[in-house]
Design an enzyme around this catalytic site. Structure first.
Site, PDB file in Angstrom:
ATOM      1  N   SER A 166       4.430  -3.025   5.180  1.00 32.35           N
ATOM      2  CA  SER A 166       4.506  -3.977   3.914  1.00 32.35           C
ATOM      3  C   SER A 166       5.682  -4.932   4.169  1.00 32.35           C
ATOM      4  O   SER A 166       5.620  -5.677   5.151  1.00 32.35           O
ATOM      5  CB  SER A 166       4.539  -3.226   2.454  1.00 32.35           C
ATOM      6  OG  SER A 166       4.487  -4.045   1.512  1.00 32.35           O
ATOM      7  N   ASP A 288      -6.943  -2.328   0.936  1.00 29.20           N
ATOM      8  CA  ASP A 288      -5.586  -2.833   0.405  1.00 29.20           C
ATOM      9  C   ASP A 288      -5.847  -3.614  -0.699  1.00 29.20           C
ATOM     10  O   ASP A 288      -6.534  -4.639  -0.679  1.00 29.20           O
ATOM     11  CB  ASP A 288      -4.704  -3.331   1.365  1.00 29.20           C
ATOM     12  CG  ASP A 288      -3.439  -3.733   1.209  1.00 29.20           C
ATOM     13  OD1 ASP A 288      -3.101  -3.405  -0.072  1.00 29.20           O
ATOM     14  OD2 ASP A 288      -2.501  -4.082   2.053  1.00 29.20           O
ATOM     15  N   HIS A 316      -3.007   0.628   0.648  1.00 29.32           N
ATOM     16  CA  HIS A 316      -1.776  -0.252   0.967  1.00 29.32           C
ATOM     17  C   HIS A 316      -0.726   0.422   2.002  1.00 29.32           C
ATOM     18  O   HIS A 316       0.012  -0.058   2.758  1.00 29.32           O
ATOM     19  CB  HIS A 316      -1.116  -0.795  -0.117  1.00 29.32           C
ATOM     20  CG  HIS A 316      -0.077  -1.493   0.265  1.00 29.32           C
ATOM     21  ND1 HIS A 316      -0.057  -3.092   0.996  1.00 29.32           N
ATOM     22  CD2 HIS A 316       1.371  -1.665   0.103  1.00 29.32           C
ATOM     23  CE1 HIS A 316       1.073  -3.506   1.085  1.00 29.32           C
ATOM     24  NE2 HIS A 316       1.883  -2.647   0.450  1.00 29.32           N
TER      25      HIS A 316
END
Length: 382
Positions: A166, A288, A316
């Site tokens: 991320s 995601d 995610h």
């Protein structure tokens, strides 16, 4: 504010306990011979709420967290991390985390990487995690970069395989461009690298920023972030994940460190991507709902030496939801060289040509386990 913070808060909040993993993931937990301590002794600098955590993998990893001194330009910070059990000859794997999260993200994957024979660190990024920030240093991008470099130059001292999920991908890209000698290769997981910093949040008055950060710590917001990262979880499970993900928010300096980062402008690495020269593995979760898959394809095309892998039926945070697959992908990537196209023992792949206008033409993406989603076929990015 939720739009920006959801990716990072999800990374911290969505941390599933071992006893509620979905589907086949439960099998690998039961089959692994990992040492999980029922009566863990936790370091005294962790918030006392750590005692209430039920997930044995989270408890085990929390018991391994320690603080080590890292000298910054103006101060010394006792920095939190999980150190390797033993040093190996090969370059180490260094695990970062996402926005407003901690090394506890890696509680499932780190033991598997160690089991694969890799020297593995899990490091808390300055301003987040469990470091001692009582004498609050600056927590802007430059300070986070300097902190990671000083930790690396003091303790690791070898080119590392830097893994960023991320927003941690932006941290990894920024660091690798500024200190290329410290990085061997990169692993970017559902990379959040095309945001232009914290945007309008950087212009908020401090009183408003503190109010927003106070909400970010709240259980309802963290539960919402969890729902973005995973779908269909029972409430009791979501609450447990949230308690793990917000543990660091209970430290007394968390609000100040988060506001400092927010008003500093945050990460904007768009112009740095083309300067990344390291071999890179990009991992995407097929489901995601936070980072658009098109951005992963774009990143693959803009990096000169990158391989892309998609994990089916995964959201995610693949290193939490599919730790067995992520650990195998990382181990394969670390142990292979550029002249080899090694395949995972238990994961088959297919290669599908993807046509990208202007920036990328007929490059190949490798997908583990199953063919790519229909929307990946013949995709055109203008």
């Amino acid at each position: 504010m939720l739009t920006f913070l959801s990716a990072g808060a999800g990374a911290g909040a969505a941390l599933p306990p071992a006893f509620v993993l979905i589907g086949s993931n439960l099998k690998w937990l039961n089959s692994r011979r990992l040492s999980i301590w029922a009566g863990c002794e936790f370091p005294d600098f962790l918030p006392k709420q750590v005692e209430k955590i039920k997930d044995p993998y989270a408890r085990n990893m929390a018991s391994r967290i320690e603080r080590i001194p890292v000298n910054l330009s103006k101060d010394r910070v006792m920095s939190s991390c999980v150190k390797p059990k033993e040093q190996k000859e090969a370059n180490p794997v260094v695990l970062l985390h996402g926005f407003d999260s901690t090394c506890l993200e890696w509680r499932y994957t780190l033991p598997l990487l160690e089991e694969a024979g890799l020297e593995t660190w899990a490091i808390d990024i300055l301003g987040w995690g469990f470091s001692d920030l009582e004498r609050l240093p600056s927590c802007d991008v430059a300070s986070k970069r300097d902190h990671l470099y000083q930790l690396w130059s003091t303790y690791i001292k070898r080119p590392m395989v830097l893994v960023g999920p991320s927003l941690g991908s932006a941290v990894a890209i920024d660091f690798s461009v500024n200190y290329p000698e410290a990085v061997d290769r990169l692993v970017l997981i559902n990379a959040s690298v095309y945001a232009k910093g914290t945007g309008k949040l950087a212009t908020l008055p401090k009183t408003v920023a503190y109010a927003g950060v106070y909400l970010l710590k709240s259980i309802p917001i963290r539960l919402y972030a969890t729902s973005l990262a995973f779908n269909g979880l029972p409430l009791s499970t979501s609450i447990e994940w949230t308690n793990i993900g917000r543990l660091h928010c209970l430290l007394p300096w968390w609000e100040d460190a988060t506001v400092d980062f927010m008003i500093s402008g945050g990460y904007n690495v768009i112009d740095q991507i083309e300067h990344v020269k390291h071999k890179t593995l990009i991992i995407l979760g097929e489901d995601d709902h936070i980072i658009d898959y098109k951005l992963g394809v774009r990143l693959h095309c803009e990096l000169p030496n990158a391989t892309l892998r998609q994990i089916p039926k995964c959201g995610h945070i693949p290193h939490v939801q599919k730790p067995d697959v992520v650990s195998r992908l990382i181990a394969e990537f670390v142990q292979s060289d550029q002249s080899q196209k090694a395949k995972l023992d238990s994961v088959s792949t297919v290669s599908v040509p993807v046509m990208i206008s202007r920036t990328c033409t007929s490059r190949y993406l490798a997908y583990p386990v199953s063919p790519p989603s229909p929307q990946f076929r013949g995709i055109m990015l203008s």
